[in-house]
Design a protein around this motif. Structure first.
Motif, PDB file in Angstrom:
ATOM      1  N   ARG A   1       0.704  -1.511   0.235  1.00 25.12           N
ATOM      2  CA  ARG A   1       0.191  -0.032  -0.102  1.00 25.12           C
ATOM      3  C   ARG A   1       0.944   1.453  -0.340  1.00 25.12           C
ATOM      4  O   ARG A   1       0.917   1.764  -1.306  1.00 25.12           O
ATOM      5  CB  ARG A   1      -0.968  -0.316   1.297  1.00 25.12           C
ATOM      6  CG  ARG A   1      -1.625   1.141   1.426  1.00 25.12           C
ATOM      7  CD  ARG A   1      -2.886   0.842   2.594  1.00 25.12           C
ATOM      8  NE  ARG A   1      -1.806   1.133   4.015  1.00 25.12           N
ATOM      9  CZ  ARG A   1      -2.035   0.675   4.926  1.00 25.12           C
ATOM     10  NH1 ARG A   1      -3.696   0.487   4.890  1.00 25.12           N
ATOM     11  NH2 ARG A   1      -1.543   0.696   5.790  1.00 25.12           N
ATOM     12  N   ALA A   2       1.788   1.400   0.505  1.00 27.83           N
ATOM     13  CA  ALA A   2       3.124   2.943   1.222  1.00 27.83           C
ATOM     14  C   ALA A   2       2.855   2.711  -0.595  1.00 27.83           C
ATOM     15  O   ALA A   2       3.749   4.064  -0.763  1.00 27.83           O
ATOM     16  CB  ALA A   2       3.784   2.647   2.043  1.00 27.83           C
ATOM     17  N   SER A   3       3.736   1.558  -1.196  1.00 27.31           N
ATOM     18  CA  SER A   3       4.410   1.687  -2.313  1.00 27.31           C
ATOM     19  C   SER A   3       3.247   2.318  -3.828  1.00 27.31           C
ATOM     20  O   SER A   3       4.195   3.032  -3.912  1.00 27.31           O
ATOM     21  CB  SER A   3       4.720   0.537  -2.648  1.00 27.31           C
ATOM     22  OG  SER A   3       5.785   0.009  -1.973  1.00 27.31           O
ATOM     23  N   LEU A   4       2.358   1.409  -3.570  1.00 23.60           N
ATOM     24  CA  LEU A   4       1.455   1.986  -4.898  1.00 23.60           C
ATOM     25  C   LEU A   4       0.617   3.930  -3.978  1.00 23.60           C
ATOM     26  O   LEU A   4       0.638   4.597  -5.447  1.00 23.60           O
ATOM     27  CB  LEU A   4       0.434   1.110  -4.205  1.00 23.60           C
ATOM     28  CG  LEU A   4       0.648  -0.041  -4.718  1.00 23.60           C
ATOM     29  CD1 LEU A   4      -1.084  -1.399  -4.771  1.00 23.60           C
ATOM     30  CD2 LEU A   4       0.773   0.064  -6.681  1.00 23.60           C
ATOM     31  N   ASN A   5       0.702   3.703  -3.372  1.00 22.39           N
ATOM     32  CA  ASN A   5       0.429   5.454  -2.531  1.00 22.39           C
ATOM     33  C   ASN A   5       1.264   5.834  -3.266  1.00 22.39           C
ATOM     34  O   ASN A   5       1.381   7.492  -2.954  1.00 22.39           O
ATOM     35  CB  ASN A   5       0.193   5.317  -0.988  1.00 22.39           C
ATOM     36  CG  ASN A   5      -1.325   4.516  -0.641  1.00 22.39           C
ATOM     37  OD1 ASN A   5      -2.156   5.051  -1.371  1.00 22.39           O
ATOM     38  ND2 ASN A   5      -1.142   4.504   0.996  1.00 22.39           N
TER      39      ASN A   5
ATOM     40  N   LEU B   1      -0.336 -11.228  -9.721  1.00 19.05           N
ATOM     41  CA  LEU B   1      -0.091 -10.311 -10.476  1.00 19.05           C
ATOM     42  C   LEU B   1       0.754  -9.628 -10.440  1.00 19.05           C
ATOM     43  O   LEU B   1       1.328  -9.809 -11.276  1.00 19.05           O
ATOM     44  CB  LEU B   1      -0.891  -9.262 -10.702  1.00 19.05           C
ATOM     45  CG  LEU B   1      -2.832 -10.186 -11.622  1.00 19.05           C
ATOM     46  CD1 LEU B   1      -3.557  -9.290 -11.813  1.00 19.05           C
ATOM     47  CD2 LEU B   1      -1.797 -10.369 -13.413  1.00 19.05           C
ATOM     48  N   LEU B   2       0.945  -8.752  -8.997  1.00 17.01           N
ATOM     49  CA  LEU B   2       2.092  -8.879  -8.555  1.00 17.01           C
ATOM     50  C   LEU B   2       3.269  -8.793  -9.064  1.00 17.01           C
ATOM     51  O   LEU B   2       4.624  -8.116  -8.901  1.00 17.01           O
ATOM     52  CB  LEU B   2       1.855  -7.621  -6.764  1.00 17.01           C
ATOM     53  CG  LEU B   2       0.439  -6.489  -7.002  1.00 17.01           C
ATOM     54  CD1 LEU B   2       0.338  -5.564  -5.155  1.00 17.01           C
ATOM     55  CD2 LEU B   2       1.076  -5.120  -8.252  1.00 17.01           C
TER      56      LEU B   2
ATOM     57  N   SER C   1      -4.693   2.203  -8.390  1.00 21.01           N
ATOM     58  CA  SER C   1      -3.527   2.778  -8.613  1.00 21.01           C
ATOM     59  C   SER C   1      -2.884   1.705  -9.231  1.00 21.01           C
ATOM     60  O   SER C   1      -1.699   2.352 -10.576  1.00 21.01           O
ATOM     61  CB  SER C   1      -3.307   2.929  -7.181  1.00 21.01           C
ATOM     62  OG  SER C   1      -3.727   3.959  -6.524  1.00 21.01           O
ATOM     63  N   ALA C   2      -2.503   0.635  -9.586  1.00 15.53           N
ATOM     64  CA  ALA C   2      -1.459  -0.380  -9.957  1.00 15.53           C
ATOM     65  C   ALA C   2      -1.696  -0.825 -11.195  1.00 15.53           C
ATOM     66  O   ALA C   2      -0.416  -0.575 -11.511  1.00 15.53           O
ATOM     67  CB  ALA C   2      -1.542  -1.645  -9.387  1.00 15.53           C
ATOM     68  N   LYS C   3      -2.809   0.471 -12.154  1.00 15.36           N
ATOM     69  CA  LYS C   3      -2.867   0.347 -13.702  1.00 15.36           C
ATOM     70  C   LYS C   3      -1.834   1.078 -13.654  1.00 15.36           C
ATOM     71  O   LYS C   3      -1.494   1.008 -14.691  1.00 15.36           O
ATOM     72  CB  LYS C   3      -4.513  -0.016 -13.510  1.00 15.36           C
ATOM     73  CG  LYS C   3      -4.923  -0.221 -13.193  1.00 15.36           C
ATOM     74  CD  LYS C   3      -7.227  -0.101 -13.440  1.00 15.36           C
ATOM     75  CE  LYS C   3      -6.685  -0.359 -15.072  1.00 15.36           C
ATOM     76  NZ  LYS C   3      -8.413  -0.086 -15.416  1.00 15.36           N
ATOM     77  N   SER C   4      -1.749   2.510 -12.284  1.00 20.10           N
ATOM     78  CA  SER C   4      -0.989   3.689 -13.273  1.00 20.10           C
ATOM     79  C   SER C   4      -0.062   3.719 -12.702  1.00 20.10           C
ATOM     80  O   SER C   4       1.198   4.413 -12.738  1.00 20.10           O
ATOM     81  CB  SER C   4      -1.800   5.107 -13.759  1.00 20.10           C
ATOM     82  OG  SER C   4      -2.625   5.037 -12.105  1.00 20.10           O
TER      83      SER C   4
END
Length: 592
Positions: A151-155, A540-541, A580-583
């Motif tokens: 979560r911290a990474s994607l944020n 997927l990640l 968020s992961a999409k972009s």
């Protein structure tokens, strides 16, 4: 001559002498250059040189200042004959009094690092042929650190490195509405569901869920807690030591007068900040926490040793004795070898003192070390990236974080070769055990806290389904099952556990049969479908090796449709993270 004329003559003489003196002192810059404050290493004092322009304001490097300092400009001009004077020197300081800066007035810049996060890379569990290896055994895992780090990474608009993603920790971050057990003596209930796999047509998913017994708060055991706080220089960051203080203060509010708290810190060396103190003396404990500051290197092993020693001196044989380590894991002084630290923590575990780990910060976060400590210290590892996460871990789920209902919990699934050709366990790569470890009470495994739910997912290939591994020419065919009742079973689940104060394990078991199978994926229980959505996202990640043609849009639909009741917003947050992961960028950009 009259007195008046004498006075007039004397005054004119003095004026003439003064004018000549000033004229002789005027010099051009070429003949009398202004000293360069940079070359001399000295700031210009406007009291001494009125030709200097002094600009005061905020230091450009990041410092721990709540408010920027005001900027003011003081200037004065002097006129001299040609040639024109050289531009006056400019001095920039951080003083609000238009004077030279004093080094003692500056605060230490925040620690900043990037690209040094450490994770243990593991291969995803592969498919196994049931006739060759019908039994799967693993230790339970209730850690949630991986989800918070993802979560911290994607944020930050950055995809996490694949090694940071542990599928089971993402799945087990969320509470599930499994039926609760009725007794602390048999502290688990099991919940099994079988459904079509959304990853590959013709395969199925088996969801095994267990729910832990919830201890009544009034009946919970006393707590002897040692807060072990990393105060090294790398903790000098708003997301580290300041957040540690706020997090532990939240936990303190969940304790009462029967509990005791002590504080040990470590940087270049370790020391006791607070001797064991009743948790009711909150003012005293908070004062000890608030005085902590960051600086120095990281003697983590010595801090751990002192924390365990303090816990042992105050050992409560009937209570919970636990060291809570708050750190970024960047040990760099003394014992830093993971195996040596692992051995020490294991020996202390045998005395009845457990270890939980709270990780903080990014850039030099040592997840690999903290996983080793938590897994061998009979405790959980959580990653605290926000105050909301601190509240979830240390307030809303405080009893499950602190008070175990069972230890050394292992799961073993035996698959039926007459109905299952192949299977693979989704996640739990760092928790795999040997088949013979299941019945060996000397083998350590994971703990489950009060009221916690744990979920595991298997993907299976039914006999006749799309195989991942082809048959060998000389392999033996699957044995026939004579018992008509067992012929309809996909497998058999066994759970072995010990009560917190016992060294002898107990066993519960349940079959995986057609009675718990759903013909369509969207007919499966909401919790089961949501868990599959979380697992799909995690896989997927990690690269999506076993996800077939599934995309993040497919995952969004699964998680969104199965969101259900979401009192705390955790499931909605996951949906937003998938978006968020999409972009997100594949790698963090270095600061320019």
């Amino acid at each position: 001559m009259s007195r008046f004329h004498l006075l007039l003559t004397a005054g004119m003489s003095i004026s003439l002498v003064t004018a000549c003196t000033q004229s002789s002192n005027i010099a051009s810059p070429a003949s009398a250059p202004t000293p360069d404050p940079v070359a001399t290493g000295k700031a210009v004092d406007p009291e001494e040189d009125s030709s200097a322009i002094v600009v005061t304001g905020r230091r450009e490097t990041q410092t721990q200042q709540d408010m920027p300092l005001a900027i003011s400009v003081i200037s004065s001009e002097t006129f001299a004959p040609a040639p024109p004077p050289v531009s006056s020197p400019v001095v920039v300081t951080a003083s609000s009094h238009n004077a030279a800066v004093r080094q003692s007035d500056l605060t230490t810049p925040y620690y900043k690092d990037s690209g040094r996060d450490k994770f243990t890379a593991t291969e995803q569990n592969p498919f196994k042929v049931t006739t060759d290896e019908p039994v799967s055994t693993f230790s339970i895992d209730v850690d949630t650190a991986s989800y918070s780090f993802v979560r911290a990474s994607l944020n930050n608009n950055v995809l996490p490195q694949s090694a940071a993603v542990r599928t089971e920790e993402l799945v087990n971050y969320f509470p599930y509405n499994y039926a609760a057990p009725q007794s602390a003596q048999q502290p688990f209930s099991t919940n099994v569901a079988v459904m079509p796999s959304p990853w590959t047509e013709g395969r199925k998913l088996v969801r095994v869920g267990i729910k832990g017994y919830a201890i009544d708060n009034a009946a919970r055991p006393r707590a002897n807690l040692v807060f072990l706080v990393d105060t090294s220089g790398s903790m000098n960051d708003p997301a580290k030591l300041p957040l540690v203080k706020q997090s532990l203060a939240m936990l303190l509010d969940q304790l009462d007068d029967n509990d005791h708290v002590s504080i040990v810190t470590y940087a270049g060396s370790a020391g006791t900040v607070l001797e064991p103190t009743p948790a009711g003396q909150k003012t005293k404990i908070l004062a000890a926490l608030n005085q902590l500051g960051a600086g120095g290197s990281t003697a983590g092993a010595e801090g751990i040793r002192q924390a365990y020693a303090l816990a042992e001196r105050n050992l409560d044989p009937r209570g919970v004795n636990r060291v809570i380590l708050a750190t970024d894991g960047d040990f760099n002084v003394g014992i830093t070898d993971q195996n040596e630290l692992k051995g020490y923590v294991e020996r202390e575990r045998g005395k009845g003192i457990f270890l939980s780990v709270l990780g903080f910060g990014m850039g030099n976060y040592n997840d690999a070390l903290m996983q080793t400590l938590a897994q061998n210290g009979n405790g959980a590892a959580a990653y605290i990236d926000t105050l909301s996460e601190a509240r979830k871990t240390l307030v809303d789920e405080a009893t499950s974080t602190l008070f175990p209902i069972a230890k050394d919990v292992k799961i073993q699934v035996e698959f039926n070769p007459a109905t299952v050709a192949e299977y693979r366990l989704v996640g739990y790569e760092t928790r795999m055990l040997k088949r013979e470890d299941f019945d060996n009470d000397k083998i350590d495994a994971g703990d489950v806290g009060s009221g916690q739910s744990v979920t595991a997912i298997y993907e299976i290939v039914p006999v006749g389904g799309p195989r991942a591994i082809g048959d060998l020419r000389y392999s033996k065919p699957a044995s026939r099952v004579s018992d008509a009742g067992r012929a309809g079973e996909y497998g058999f689940v066994k759970i072995r556990y010990k009560l917190p104060k016992s060294d002898t394990s107990q066993l519960i078991s349940t079959p995986i049969n057609r009675a718990v199978e759903f013909a369509r994926f969207d007919e499966a229980p909401e919790d089961a479908r949501f868990a599959v959505g979380v697992a799909s996202f995690a896989e997927l990640l990690r690269g999506g090796r076993y996800n077939g043609s599934m995309t993040l849009d497919d995952v969004l639909k699964i998680a969104g449709d199965a969101r259900g009741r979401d009192d705390f917003g955790y499931r909605t947050e996951l949906v937003n993270l998938i978006r968020s992961a999409k972009s997100a960028s594949a790698m963090e950009r270095l600061p320019q």
